[in-house]
Scaffold this motif. Structure first.
Motif, PDB file in Angstrom:
ATOM      1  N   ILE A 190       1.225  -0.806  -0.054  1.00  0.00           N
ATOM      2  CA  ILE A 190      -0.075   0.015  -0.234  1.00  0.00           C
ATOM      3  C   ILE A 190       1.101   1.183  -0.327  1.00  0.00           C
ATOM      4  N   VAL A 191       1.910   1.284   0.932  1.00  0.00           N
ATOM      5  CA  VAL A 191       2.700   2.384   0.721  1.00  0.00           C
ATOM      6  C   VAL A 191       3.616   2.708  -0.049  1.00  0.00           C
ATOM      7  N   ASN A 192       4.500   1.695  -0.541  1.00  0.00           N
ATOM      8  CA  ASN A 192       5.388   1.563  -1.519  1.00  0.00           C
ATOM      9  C   ASN A 192       4.745   1.579  -2.921  1.00  0.00           C
ATOM     10  N   GLY A 193       3.471   0.772  -3.895  1.00  0.00           N
ATOM     11  CA  GLY A 193       3.024   0.625  -4.579  1.00  0.00           C
ATOM     12  C   GLY A 193       3.405  -0.702  -4.985  1.00  0.00           C
ATOM     13  N   LYS A 194       3.106  -1.204  -6.471  1.00  0.00           N
ATOM     14  CA  LYS A 194       3.254  -2.535  -6.799  1.00  0.00           C
ATOM     15  C   LYS A 194       3.353  -3.269  -8.379  1.00  0.00           C
ATOM     16  N   GLY A 195       4.054  -2.914  -8.744  1.00  0.00           N
ATOM     17  CA  GLY A 195       4.371  -3.096 -10.536  1.00  0.00           C
ATOM     18  C   GLY A 195       3.254  -1.631 -10.921  1.00  0.00           C
ATOM     19  N   LYS A 196       1.904  -1.880 -11.960  1.00  0.00           N
ATOM     20  CA  LYS A 196       0.919  -0.802 -11.833  1.00  0.00           C
ATOM     21  C   LYS A 196       0.267  -0.053 -10.693  1.00  0.00           C
ATOM     22  N   MET A 197       0.518  -0.817  -9.803  1.00  0.00           N
ATOM     23  CA  MET A 197      -0.260   0.369  -8.299  1.00  0.00           C
ATOM     24  C   MET A 197       0.431   1.131  -7.992  1.00  0.00           C
ATOM     25  N   PRO A 198      -0.216   2.462  -8.038  1.00  0.00           N
ATOM     26  CA  PRO A 198       0.899   3.221  -7.517  1.00  0.00           C
ATOM     27  C   PRO A 198       0.361   3.564  -5.904  1.00  0.00           C
ATOM     28  N   PRO A 199       2.036   4.007  -5.528  1.00  0.00           N
ATOM     29  CA  PRO A 199       2.208   3.952  -4.187  1.00  0.00           C
ATOM     30  C   PRO A 199       1.227   5.400  -3.721  1.00  0.00           C
ATOM     31  N   GLU A 200       0.551   4.561  -1.785  1.00  0.00           N
ATOM     32  CA  GLU A 200      -0.080   5.477  -1.512  1.00  0.00           C
ATOM     33  C   GLU A 200       0.314   6.856  -0.364  1.00  0.00           C
ATOM     34  N   GLY A 201       1.915   6.094  -0.706  1.00  0.00           N
ATOM     35  CA  GLY A 201       3.206   7.045   0.026  1.00  0.00           C
ATOM     36  C   GLY A 201       2.630   7.896   1.418  1.00  0.00           C
ATOM     37  N   ASP A 202       2.460   8.834   2.040  1.00  0.00           N
ATOM     38  CA  ASP A 202       2.783   9.532   2.969  1.00  0.00           C
ATOM     39  C   ASP A 202       1.096  10.231   2.855  1.00  0.00           C
ATOM     40  N   ARG A 203      -0.127   9.601   1.603  1.00  0.00           N
ATOM     41  CA  ARG A 203      -1.030  10.084   1.977  1.00  0.00           C
ATOM     42  C   ARG A 203      -1.917   9.495   2.774  1.00  0.00           C
ATOM     43  N   ALA A 204      -1.919   8.370   3.478  1.00  0.00           N
ATOM     44  CA  ALA A 204      -2.747   8.272   4.283  1.00  0.00           C
ATOM     45  C   ALA A 204      -1.130   7.852   5.950  1.00  0.00           C
ATOM     46  N   LYS A 205      -2.004   7.906   7.080  1.00  0.00           N
ATOM     47  CA  LYS A 205      -1.159   8.312   8.325  1.00  0.00           C
ATOM     48  C   LYS A 205      -0.981   5.858   8.557  1.00  0.00           C
ATOM     49  N   PRO A 206       0.362   5.872   8.984  1.00  0.00           N
ATOM     50  CA  PRO A 206       0.093   4.804   9.066  1.00  0.00           C
ATOM     51  C   PRO A 206      -0.915   4.536  10.184  1.00  0.00           C
ATOM     52  N   ASP A 207      -1.302   4.664  11.312  1.00  0.00           N
ATOM     53  CA  ASP A 207      -2.743   4.207  11.527  1.00  0.00           C
ATOM     54  C   ASP A 207      -4.132   4.066  10.414  1.00  0.00           C
ATOM     55  N   ARG A 208      -3.946   4.751   9.533  1.00  0.00           N
ATOM     56  CA  ARG A 208      -4.712   4.454   8.360  1.00  0.00           C
ATOM     57  C   ARG A 208      -4.755   3.230   7.234  1.00  0.00           C
ATOM     58  N   VAL A 209      -3.059   3.059   7.293  1.00  0.00           N
ATOM     59  CA  VAL A 209      -3.219   1.852   6.652  1.00  0.00           C
ATOM     60  C   VAL A 209      -3.364   0.947   7.050  1.00  0.00           C
ATOM     61  N   TRP A 210      -3.059   0.466   8.047  1.00  0.00           N
ATOM     62  CA  TRP A 210      -3.010  -0.559   9.144  1.00  0.00           C
ATOM     63  C   TRP A 210      -4.448  -0.790   9.015  1.00  0.00           C
ATOM     64  N   ASN A 211      -5.195   0.246   8.999  1.00  0.00           N
ATOM     65  CA  ASN A 211      -6.567  -0.099   8.547  1.00  0.00           C
ATOM     66  C   ASN A 211      -7.350  -0.751   7.475  1.00  0.00           C
TER      67      ASN A 211
END
Ligand code: HEC
Length: 152
Positions: A108-129
């Protein structure tokens, strides 16, 4: 008059092995800039999801993910269809079975292949959720069952 200065310069020069351009002295302490790799892949989800936190993640999913992964996780979002992306069906338990929470987090944070990274758009807490929400497509049991009324 010049001598002491020259000696100092010479010693310094020797110390720097000729790298006279370098104005920063050799650092002997503070190895603070060692890379801090976000090695999340072995990490277990550290957040305790609540109905609210997962609802918030669902919102993020709607904005940032559903266009590819689909509202239901089927991978048939408009963008994915348009771009003919190789989507997996998240409703199939096999899709995320081999991935740890930490690996999902990393994708989610780094992306993969054609998937764009979420980067820091979402806080870690949100990413875990989001990780929890991703798993819920194939297994609704992962969702928290706390009552909205919160009587304890
Ligand atoms: C532009 C389309 C696109 C968007 C937007 C997108 N993804 Fe993906 N996602 C992909 C593709 C394509 C793959 C497969 C990547 C691969 O394996 O090469 C993937 C893979 C994944 C995986 C690994 C499991 C799998 O299905 O292969 C997870 C987990 C995931 N995405 C979550 C998310 C989340 C969460 C978001 C929103 C924050 C998101 N993605 C946004 C296209 C997208």
């Amino acid at each position: 008059m010049f001598k002491p200065v020259l000696i100092v310069a010479t010693v310094l020069g020797a110390g720097l092995t000729g790298l006279t351009q370098e104005s920063t002295p050799p650092v002997s302490d503070a190895p603070s800039q060692m890379g801090v790799p976000v090695q999340a892949s072995s990490q277990v989800n550290p957040v305790k999801p609540t109905t609210e936190s997962v609802a918030a993640a669902k919102k993020t999913y709607g904005y940032d993910c559903a266009m590819c992964h689909g509202e239901t996780g089927d991978g048939k979002g408009d963008t994915a269809v348009d771009m003919k992306l190789p989507m997996k069906d998240l409703r199939d338990p096999e899709t995320l079975k081999g991935m740890t929470d930490g690996q999902i987090y990393s994708v989610i944070v780094n992306g993969k292949g054609k998937m764009p990274p979420e980067g820091d758009r979402a806080k870690p807490d949100r990413v875990w959720n989001l990780v929890v929400y991703m798993r819920s497509f194939s297994d609704p049991k992962v969702l928290p069952v706390d009552k909205p009324g919160k009587t304890r």
